[in-house]
Design an enzyme around this catalytic site. Structure first.
Site, mmCIF file in Angstrom:
data_model
loop_
_atom_site.group_PDB
_atom_site.id
_atom_site.type_symbol
_atom_site.label_atom_id
_atom_site.label_comp_id
_atom_site.label_asym_id
_atom_site.label_seq_id
_atom_site.Cartn_x
_atom_site.Cartn_y
_atom_site.Cartn_z
ATOM 1 N N CYS A 176 -18.025 -0.904 -63.749
ATOM 2 C CA CYS A 176 -16.695 -0.285 -63.747
ATOM 3 C C CYS A 176 -16.720 0.973 -64.599
ATOM 4 O O CYS A 176 -17.031 0.916 -65.792
ATOM 5 C CB CYS A 176 -15.633 -1.239 -64.277
ATOM 6 N N ASN A 217 -8.964 6.310 -59.159
ATOM 7 C CA ASN A 217 -8.184 5.307 -59.865
ATOM 8 C C ASN A 217 -8.749 5.105 -61.254
ATOM 9 O O ASN A 217 -9.949 5.260 -61.484
ATOM 10 C CB ASN A 217 -8.138 3.975 -59.100
ATOM 11 N N ASN A 235 -19.744 0.568 -56.644
ATOM 12 C CA ASN A 235 -18.463 0.778 -57.287
ATOM 13 C C ASN A 235 -18.063 2.254 -57.122
ATOM 14 O O ASN A 235 -18.724 2.996 -56.388
ATOM 15 C CB ASN A 235 -18.574 0.429 -58.784
ATOM 16 N N THR A 236 -17.029 2.685 -57.802
ATOM 17 C CA THR A 236 -16.555 4.069 -57.675
ATOM 18 C C THR A 236 -17.409 5.037 -58.499
ATOM 19 O O THR A 236 -18.027 4.666 -59.486
ATOM 20 C CB THR A 236 -15.102 4.173 -58.179
ATOM 21 N N SER A 270 -13.449 -5.684 -54.519
ATOM 22 C CA SER A 270 -12.724 -6.128 -55.716
ATOM 23 C C SER A 270 -11.707 -5.085 -56.170
ATOM 24 O O SER A 270 -11.990 -3.889 -56.197
ATOM 25 C CB SER A 270 -13.729 -6.392 -56.836
ATOM 26 N N THR A 293 -10.377 0.945 -50.459
ATOM 27 C CA THR A 293 -9.283 1.905 -50.338
ATOM 28 C C THR A 293 -8.660 1.967 -48.945
ATOM 29 O O THR A 293 -7.459 2.193 -48.804
ATOM 30 C CB THR A 293 -9.822 3.294 -50.741
HETATM 31 C C1 LIG Z 1 -7.388 0.655 -57.165
HETATM 32 C C2 LIG Z 1 -8.804 0.190 -57.279
HETATM 33 C C3 LIG Z 1 -9.128 -0.827 -58.159
HETATM 34 C C4 LIG Z 1 -10.431 -1.282 -58.262
HETATM 35 N N1 LIG Z 1 -10.726 -2.307 -59.108
HETATM 36 C C5 LIG Z 1 -11.992 -2.794 -59.145
HETATM 37 C C6 LIG Z 1 -12.311 -3.926 -59.930
HETATM 38 O O1 LIG Z 1 -11.459 -4.502 -60.598
HETATM 39 N N2 LIG Z 1 -13.594 -4.388 -59.923
HETATM 40 C C7 LIG Z 1 -14.578 -3.780 -59.181
HETATM 41 O O2 LIG Z 1 -15.715 -4.238 -59.198
HETATM 42 N N3 LIG Z 1 -14.295 -2.711 -58.398
HETATM 43 C C8 LIG Z 1 -13.028 -2.216 -58.375
HETATM 44 N N4 LIG Z 1 -12.747 -1.141 -57.570
HETATM 45 C C9 LIG Z 1 -13.833 -0.536 -56.779
HETATM 46 C C10 LIG Z 1 -13.852 -1.075 -55.355
HETATM 47 O O3 LIG Z 1 -14.120 -2.452 -55.342
HETATM 48 C C11 LIG Z 1 -14.903 -0.363 -54.520
HETATM 49 O O4 LIG Z 1 -16.165 -0.586 -55.095
HETATM 50 C C12 LIG Z 1 -14.675 1.136 -54.455
HETATM 51 O O5 LIG Z 1 -13.300 1.421 -54.374
HETATM 52 C C13 LIG Z 1 -15.393 1.792 -53.282
HETATM 53 O O6 LIG Z 1 -14.957 1.281 -52.051
HETATM 54 P P1 LIG Z 1 -13.797 1.949 -51.150
HETATM 55 O O7 LIG Z 1 -14.127 3.407 -51.001
HETATM 56 O O8 LIG Z 1 -13.825 1.197 -49.869
HETATM 57 O O9 LIG Z 1 -12.525 1.769 -51.909
HETATM 58 C C14 LIG Z 1 -11.438 -0.683 -57.474
HETATM 59 C C15 LIG Z 1 -11.112 0.345 -56.596
HETATM 60 C C16 LIG Z 1 -9.820 0.788 -56.482
HETATM 61 C C17 LIG Z 1 -9.508 1.888 -55.533
#
Ligand SMILES: Cc1cc2nc3c(=O)[nH]c(=O)nc-3n(C[C@H](O)[C@H](O)[C@H](O)COP(=O)(O)O)c2cc1C
Ligand SMILES: Cc1cc2nc3c(=O)[nH]c(=O)nc-3n(C[C@H](O)[C@H](O)[C@H](O)COP(=O)(O)OP(=O)(O)OC[C@H]3O[C@@H](n4cnc5c(N)ncnc54)[C@H](O)[C@@H]3O)c2cc1C
Ligand SMILES: Cc1cc2nc3c(=O)[nH]c(=O)nc-3n(C[C@H](O)[C@H](O)[C@H](O)COP(=O)(O)OP(=O)(O)OC[C@H]3O[C@@H](n4cnc5c(N)ncnc54)[C@H](O)[C@@H]3O)c2cc1C
Ligand SMILES: Cc1cc2nc3c(=O)[nH]c(=O)nc-3n(C[C@H](O)[C@H](O)[C@H](O)COP(=O)(O)O)c2cc1C
Ligand code: FES
Ligand code: FES
Lengths: 270, 314, 314, 270
Positions: free
Chosen positions: C127, C67, C189-190, C21, C263
């Site tokens: 979040c 982010n 999530n992050t 997401s 990402t």
């Molecule tokens: C720019 C950005 C926006 C994100 N927005 C959301 C969001 O709206 N809702 C959500 O549940 N996670 C959001 N996330 C988290 C991602 O869905 C994911 O859980 C997190 O980035 C870890 O995965 P990755 O390392 O593959 O990015 C966001 C991440 C990034 C980088």
């Protein structure tokens, strides 16, 4: 404590394939890192490339060094991230090395005839013993084991330093334990052997431990373990050893990488 | 010339650079003269002898490493006999890291360590590698309070509490440690991670999980340093992924009064003296008179003028 | 040919690869045909329109990024009107991510989203960018239970709970989500981080802190995926730092039934279809008949024989 | 939606200094990524070097492209991690580019005389307008502002495409707002101007907005903002704009990077 381990940025002189699996890296090294002993190692900071980002340094046995010429050499097998990154080095590139590190082989003054039993990358670790033996006027027989004759390494290095070389290979069936045992026993019974040396290969270690114990021969073995610091600080590189009837854990980077053969506990088959 | 000294409670350090526990030992003296360091922090010691975790104990990750050394220890008696005298000549203050399974044992260990030659005690209440699943005192405020309060009662030495990034209640834990009498906080220990060898389908570490350290940990540790520093009045010592001069500056600006360097020393054993030099040069060039002027000097974010208007983009 | 399908509760996905997401929108269809994906997961939507956080909203860190987008949203009504029809033709199941400030609002949002064309709801209870200091429902088991239970009562759609790496009680949170009726968990999530511009002494993000994503997050997210999968009976979807085939395999082996890629798509927009291909090739080459055989196939660590003897090193 | 944005691994043809601050990167590019418009950009995956590990792609305006020759060019200022990494590229190296992206400049069919006002790296963004103007037989005057004459970029590019170039510099005092205003007013009063174009520099934007509003001239502006995805997915690149009496937030990568001049909100002074 006075500083004696140095981090140095050194230049690559050459980095060529030694055979299908191994490469030989020659470096132009400053004198202050060249006070080395056979069996010691360096911690190499492998370069970051587009594809590889090795984070930890990689321990590499000193394959050769020459203070007069300012040369330091390593023999490595291309296997993972660090060695793939090393393989891309070109003459003129620079890499960061830390060393010399660890305790190397020791030669008792009364030894006259040495026997080396090695396979794979262990040959890199054991090769400098031949030069040292020659310098001291000792006889050395090297039993070098390999999958095929083409993969046998360092035979010329051993011979150039006056060693007697016996090549045994899987491909011609000469490397099985019974045949190697016979070779060693012949050596002991014939010209005689004062001490034996090997690397960490499980099968060879067990074999040599048994023979050495039976003949009351001293022996030394170079061991490997994952390392982070290489200096003795992090405790990650411990291995178990038998000593005084119990199991102790020594740091391969500090108390080793060379240990008394009798204390070694051969690694379980992978 | 900038005044690099920094006060950690009653202790004044010559500069803000010190090693992190478990990434440092006397052997580093073979690489540089250890007396230049702001302090010396030992590997964590336990009262009784204990082994560490099964090997492999380390593996690489992107931008860092995992470790599951555990706390192999020869025990406090051996430490007092062999280690304390060894450090006396070095000059820099000796900070002894201790660990224990109960608050009571922590107190006894602290009491034993209260000897001449020990300048401060760092209570490692946050090692993720000794308790199953990363549990540790520093996961919760009440267990933190209990451990620190018991140690506080057992020693007059300056007491540092080393916190964990694995907790979800860092500010509360920080306040609990302060309330229990800690003189300083160290933020942070390693974060619990996992890496798997896809070929063998086994964990890369013998102990399955291990602690994340190195640059990959930095943004998390920096956030916690900032949170801790803005939650308590006692000094905070930053730790986690520090490898460059700018990393040190980030932690100082976020509120750390000093920093600990761990994993970076494995890649660059001579890093710490270089950082001291570089911080001094930077402060001189920037006209920073005292290091203390940098500590906690984080400015507010500078939002673009209309960005605060809460309107969705089209 | 390997059977790549994977079951997430009552939903069967054609393959285990889907976007995370907030890192995905219809625009990615300009790079590849989105119908190849296992599922489509939308940016989090809130009931009312809302703006996001001040800029800058992203910055780099070692091995990843921070982010602080926040949840800019045009509201559910606009989403139902403009987005849901748009996705109908793509074919892959549409998973809608929702967020709200209270459990009650969460329930109402879920109810509104329960329309034909929506295959599942992902509750973003984690979040770190909308609540001060990274607080969120998923920090604690009881708030997780409350939010998920209320949503559960409001919709018959499959319900995924997206968890947070910022909690110290991940297993408890996972069990609470399961007990409240979640059909699957997403880990994670992050993680909340901070980066400072040393030159200006300002935070690099307009919102001060932000969420860590990318490879730097992977070991933490993998550990949490493994912990969650070994704590609950419902499927777990792995997320965090996935960028290569081996990353996907690590999460599957750790217990994930599917994975989300976030990402990494920013660096390689065509990554997801490539991962699907590479996973298929790998399974074929390894003789893995069904993807499900890989899920949770983590073997025990293989300690060296004598390493378990708890003896200190000399 | 049919795929139309492509990730391509392209070869470096040359990468030389354009002046003390800027470098010019020429790439050999496949035809399918060359359907470009002036004002569009690419997302460049800057290489990882020993010293730099830029994680995010970097947006770069298209400085030039040539479908017949298969060429794509960027003009960049070496400032941080990404551009330092780019600066190390040598002919024959390969880099990964994603594009073309965003909405470029649009030229109304009834415009005859264009005026460009640019400074710094904005010149890179605006230079392709000259080629497009020439192709369409339009007159173009470029007022190029720079610290010193040596740092002025692209003057030759503009001239080669038939543009009238006016160089103003800080060093000779011709770049101050009053002087630039006079130049523009002269242009409007004299030959006449149908539309104005600029980049995101705060001072120039305010100046040109005011003049264009007063004369009722249409204008376009190329904006910058931090980007992660470049495709419109992540919402990180929003900027505020004035539209229909209220403030809206648009994505620079998607609704932009070119926006109506009147809607732009000049950035606060840094
Ligand atoms: C720019 C950005 C926006 C994100 N927005 C959301 C969001 O709206 N809702 C959500 O549940 N996670 C959001 N996330 C988290 C991602 O869905 C994911 O859980 C997190 O980035 C870890 O995965 P990755 O390392 O593959 O990015 C966001 C991440 C990034 C980088
Ligand atoms: C004292 C000592 C001397 C060595 N000498 C040589 C030598 O002369 N030539 C040579 O090719 N290799 C030698 N090795 C092994 C070498 O350090 C590398 O680990 C090996 O080359 C694989 O590294 P990689 O980066 O290519 O593999 P990767 O798979 O990327 O390695 C991942 C991690 O595992 C560690 N690792 C992998 N294999 C071993 C191993 N056998 N022993 C210890 N750690 C390992 C690596 O150091 C690294 O930290 C030696 C190891 C030790 C401990
Ligand atoms: C549409 C667009 C077109 C651009 N065209 C050009 C061009 O033709 N030539 C050129 O030299 N530069 C251009 N830039 C700026 C460029 O993308 C880089 O950000 C800048 O060159 C600095 O990058 P760095 O990696 O060297 O700096 P770093 O300091 O390493 O950058 C850190 C981060 O900040 C971002 N950033 C820094 N400055 C800017 C900026 N001005 N705008 C947006 N993000 C920024 C970077 O992209 C990166 O994510 C453009 C930016 C945008 C948005
Ligand atoms: C190999 C290793 C061993 C460690 N041992 C200890 C320890 O015994 N006690 C302790 O408090 N922290 C220990 N740590 C954690 C470090 O002190 C430090 O908190 C952490 O590594 C983060 O800092 P860094 O990223 O600079 O390494 C250890 C870390 C590593 C890498
Ligand atoms: S590698 Fe650190 S103690 Fe041996
Ligand atoms: S950069 Fe991602 S939406 Fe513009």
């Amino acid at each position: 404590m006075t500083p004696k381990v140095h981090e140095a940025l050194v230049e690559v002189v050459s980095n060529d394939a030694a055979n299908a699996d191994y490469r030989l890296l020659h470096l132009a090294a400053p004198d202050h890192i060249l006070d080395c002993k056979p069996g010691q190692f360096f911690q190499i900071l492998c370069p970051e490339t587009g594809a590889e980002r090795p984070f930890l340094r990689r321990p590499m046995s000193i394959y050769g060094w020459d203070r007069a010429q300012g040369r330091l050499s390593f023999l490595y097998k291309v296997s993972g991230a660090g060695t793939r990154a090393l393989a891309g080095l070109r003459p003129g590139d620079r890499i960061d090395v830390l060393g010399p590190l660890g305790r190397g082989f020791t030669l008792a003054p009364d030894w006259r005839r040495l026997l080396v039993l090695a396979r794979g990358v262990g040959l890199a670790t054991l090769a400098p013993l031949a030069a040292e033996a020659q310098r001291r006027g000792l006889a050395l027989t090297a039993i070098c084991s390999a999958r095929t004759p083409e993969l046998a390494l360092s035979l010329d290095r051993f011979r150039a330093h006056g060693a007697e070389v016996r090549l045994v290979t899987d491909s011609d069936g000469t490397s099985d334990p019974a045949r190697v045992r016979a070779l060693i026993e012949d050596e002991i019974a014939g010209p005689g052997v004062d001490a034996v040396f090997t690397c960490g290969s499980r099968r060879l270690t067990s074999l040599l431990q048994e023979i050495a114990a039976r003949h009351g021969l001293p022996g030394q073995i170079a061991m490997e373990q994952q390392m982070a610091c290489g200096l003795g600080m992090c405790q990650c590189c411990v291995r178990p050893f038998r000593r005084d009837g119990r199991i102790v854990h020594d740091r391969v980077c500090r108390e080793g990488p060379v240990f008394p053969l009798a204390e070694a506990i051969p690694e379980a088959a992978a | 010339m900038t005044d690099l000294t920094t006060r950690i409670g009653s202790l004044t350090l010559a500069n803000p650079i010190m090693p992190a526990s478990g990434t440092f030992s006397a052997e580093l003296g073979e690489v540089f003269d250890l007396s230049c360091l702001g302090a010396l922090v030992t590997k964590t010691v336990t009262e009784a002898r204990r082994g560490g975790n099964p090997t492999p104990r380390v593996c690489e990750i992107e931008g860092g490493m995992l470790n599951s050394i555990g706390i192999p220890s020869k025990g406090i008696d051996a430490f007092l006999r062999d280690q304390v005298p060894l450090w006396r000549d070095v000059g820099a203050p000796l900070v002894v890291s201790i660990s224990a399974d109960t608050a009571e044992d922590f107190a006894r260990a602290a009491e034993k360590m209260t000897v001449p030659g020990v300048a401060a005690i760092e209570a490692n209440i946050s090692c993720p590698n000794i308790e199953a699943d990363g549990h540790a005192f520093a996961m919760l405020p009440d267990t933190t309070f209990e451990a620190i309060a018991r140690i506080r009662a057992a020693t007059h030495l300056p007491l540092w509490a080393k916190l964990s990034p694995n907790t979800g209640v860092l500010r509360e834990v920080a306040r609990a440690a302060e309330a229990a009498g800690a003189d300083a906080l160290v933020t942070t220990n390693t974060a619990l991670g996992l890496a798997i060898d896809v070929r063998t389908r086994r964990p890369k570490l013998g102990n399955v999980t291990g602690g994340i350290s190195g640059p990959a940990l930095k943004p998390l540790a920096l956030r916690m340093t900032w949170q801790a520093a803005s939650s308590v009045a006692i000094p905070v010592i930053g730790c986690g992924g520090i490898a460059t001069r700018d990393d040190v500056l980030e932690f100082l600006i976020a509120g750390a009064s000093a920093v600990q360097v761990g994993t970076a020393t494995f890649r660059s054993p001579a890093l710490m003296p270089r950082l001291i030099r570089e911080i001094e040069e930077w402060c001189d060039a920037q006209g920073v008179a005292r290091l203390a002027d940098l500590v906690g000097s984080l400015a507010p974010a500078d939002p673009a003028p209309h960005d605060l208007v809460p309107e969705p983009q089209s």
